[in-house]
Scaffold this motif. Sequence first.
Motif, PDB file in Angstrom:
ATOM      1  N   LEU A 110       0.764  -1.668   0.367  1.00 31.12           N
ATOM      2  CA  LEU A 110      -0.012   0.239   0.123  1.00 31.12           C
ATOM      3  C   LEU A 110       0.878   1.388   0.154  1.00 31.12           C
ATOM      4  O   LEU A 110       0.302   1.904  -0.616  1.00 31.12           O
ATOM      5  CB  LEU A 110      -0.704   0.063   1.057  1.00 31.12           C
ATOM      6  N   PHE A 111       2.245   1.072   0.937  1.00 28.01           N
ATOM      7  CA  PHE A 111       2.701   2.424   0.859  1.00 28.01           C
ATOM      8  C   PHE A 111       3.517   2.764  -0.320  1.00 28.01           C
ATOM      9  O   PHE A 111       4.614   3.669  -0.372  1.00 28.01           O
ATOM     10  CB  PHE A 111       3.904   2.672   1.958  1.00 28.01           C
ATOM     11  N   SER A 112       3.843   1.961  -1.007  1.00 27.47           N
ATOM     12  CA  SER A 112       4.359   2.231  -2.352  1.00 27.47           C
ATOM     13  C   SER A 112       3.563   1.835  -3.182  1.00 27.47           C
ATOM     14  O   SER A 112       4.299   1.899  -5.039  1.00 27.47           O
ATOM     15  CB  SER A 112       5.703   0.793  -2.887  1.00 27.47           C
ATOM     16  N   VAL A 240       6.827   7.420  -2.825  1.00 25.73           N
ATOM     17  CA  VAL A 240       6.418   6.307  -2.160  1.00 25.73           C
ATOM     18  C   VAL A 240       6.875   7.200  -0.644  1.00 25.73           C
ATOM     19  O   VAL A 240       8.038   7.073  -0.716  1.00 25.73           O
ATOM     20  CB  VAL A 240       6.872   5.262  -1.967  1.00 25.73           C
ATOM     21  N   ALA A 241       6.819   6.731   0.414  1.00 24.29           N
ATOM     22  CA  ALA A 241       6.902   7.036   1.558  1.00 24.29           C
ATOM     23  C   ALA A 241       7.229   5.438   1.724  1.00 24.29           C
ATOM     24  O   ALA A 241       6.289   4.974   2.206  1.00 24.29           O
ATOM     25  CB  ALA A 241       6.059   7.705   2.513  1.00 24.29           C
ATOM     26  N   ASP A 242       7.878   5.340   3.032  1.00 25.89           N
ATOM     27  CA  ASP A 242       8.287   3.664   3.609  1.00 25.89           C
ATOM     28  C   ASP A 242       7.820   3.713   5.329  1.00 25.89           C
ATOM     29  O   ASP A 242       8.614   3.730   6.146  1.00 25.89           O
ATOM     30  CB  ASP A 242       9.608   3.332   3.322  1.00 25.89           C
ATOM     31  N   PRO A 243       7.209   3.482   6.118  1.00 22.10           N
ATOM     32  CA  PRO A 243       6.919   4.037   7.398  1.00 22.10           C
ATOM     33  C   PRO A 243       7.890   2.426   7.744  1.00 22.10           C
ATOM     34  O   PRO A 243       7.798   2.026   7.194  1.00 22.10           O
ATOM     35  CB  PRO A 243       5.031   3.814   7.502  1.00 22.10           C
ATOM     36  N   TRP A 323      -1.679  -3.065  -9.501  1.00 18.52           N
ATOM     37  CA  TRP A 323      -1.531  -3.854  -7.857  1.00 18.52           C
ATOM     38  C   TRP A 323      -2.569  -3.620  -7.041  1.00 18.52           C
ATOM     39  O   TRP A 323      -2.082  -4.668  -5.466  1.00 18.52           O
ATOM     40  CB  TRP A 323      -0.466  -2.440  -7.624  1.00 18.52           C
ATOM     41  N   LYS A 324      -3.472  -2.357  -7.358  1.00 19.02           N
ATOM     42  CA  LYS A 324      -4.137  -2.535  -6.090  1.00 19.02           C
ATOM     43  C   LYS A 324      -5.692  -3.079  -6.080  1.00 19.02           C
ATOM     44  O   LYS A 324      -5.591  -3.738  -4.793  1.00 19.02           O
ATOM     45  CB  LYS A 324      -5.616  -1.380  -6.701  1.00 19.02           C
ATOM     46  N   LEU A 331      -9.512  -1.978   1.181  1.00 17.91           N
ATOM     47  CA  LEU A 331      -7.583  -1.407   1.452  1.00 17.91           C
ATOM     48  C   LEU A 331      -7.541  -0.667   1.207  1.00 17.91           C
ATOM     49  O   LEU A 331      -6.551   0.756   2.350  1.00 17.91           O
ATOM     50  CB  LEU A 331      -6.935  -2.176   1.829  1.00 17.91           C
ATOM     51  N   VAL A 332      -7.290  -0.739  -0.476  1.00 14.76           N
ATOM     52  CA  VAL A 332      -6.616   0.997  -1.087  1.00 14.76           C
ATOM     53  C   VAL A 332      -7.608   1.844  -1.082  1.00 14.76           C
ATOM     54  O   VAL A 332      -7.449   3.196  -0.767  1.00 14.76           O
ATOM     55  CB  VAL A 332      -6.497   0.792  -2.533  1.00 14.76           C
TER      56      VAL A 332
END
Length: 343
Positions: A110-112, A240-243, A323-324, A331-332
């Motif tokens: 999801l985060f990517s 993108v961010a990476d938690p 990817w969805k 969830l998306v």
Amino acid sequence: MKFRRTLLGLALVATAMGFATGAMAQAAYKPEYKMSLVLGPPTPWGQAGKIWADLVKERTQGRINIKLYPGVSLIQGDQTREFSALRQGVIDMAVGSTINWSPQVKQLNLFSMPFLMPDYAAIDALTQGEVGKELFSVIDKAGVLPLAWGENGYREITNSKRPIKSPEDLKGMKIRVVGSPLFADLFTALGANPTQMSWADAQPALASGAVDGQENPLFLFTVLKMQNVGQKFVTTWGYVADPLIFVVNKEIWASWTPADQAIVKQAAIDAGKQEIAIARKGLVEADKPVLKDIAGMGVTVTQLSPAEREAFVKATRSVYAKWKPTIGNALVEKAEKAIAERK
């Protein structure tokens, strides 16, 4: 009288058993617990592990001692194996990346999803809300206990060739990417040549020119002085961010008393909050001092305008659509809604 003596005897046995159980629980504690990290101090990621370990040691009066293993050294440097190793008990604890764990937990992709999170408030809307709770439930079911969120940050792109202002600027460029199929799809859609390799292999490849560029949070640029491996151009695109996620192996967790479990969890939450602030320092202020520092190294820093960013969004929509369903449509959509309603 005999009845009272019997009761007294049973009470003494119960008390003795209680002491024995407590002693056994204490004896079952390992002298040292292994925490896996991809990066060590002085990066925010490495600091996340150190802060957590220090808080746990202090608050448990040394009952739980944690040793940091940066460079995913417990699994020969293969960061994509970290989640499986946690599940199997090779690793006791970790502060891990949603990207690195996404091959085992597909929902973490999801985060990517390209350009899903336009700002830090969007990241918070996911990790600190219902989406974050749902992802923790998924990780729990996958066999590892999640405790708190941290942050590796937005991944920005650097290269040795030219400023990147449009998808056309990426055409034919060899870009090192992490071992996630989503990233390969994303850079292929932008016309680049994505090359998957570990970070240990990436640095000499960048220095030799075998690879033109890479994408990572900007703290890595300054810590590693990446201008010295040919990275002369930086573009902030926030694609993108990476938690990060603080986790414990379930068997290890079960071996601790409920009181110590509570201490470890609260320490993870506290460490996560501190680490997120560290990861964002220099990037959330109006003058973005981190970008000034990088420019001071003789590097060309490009900040995209909204229109320039939109061109990248359009160029990667096919990847988002592909990817969805893999991540989960519901969830998306829940994530999109949380971001739209963010404060």
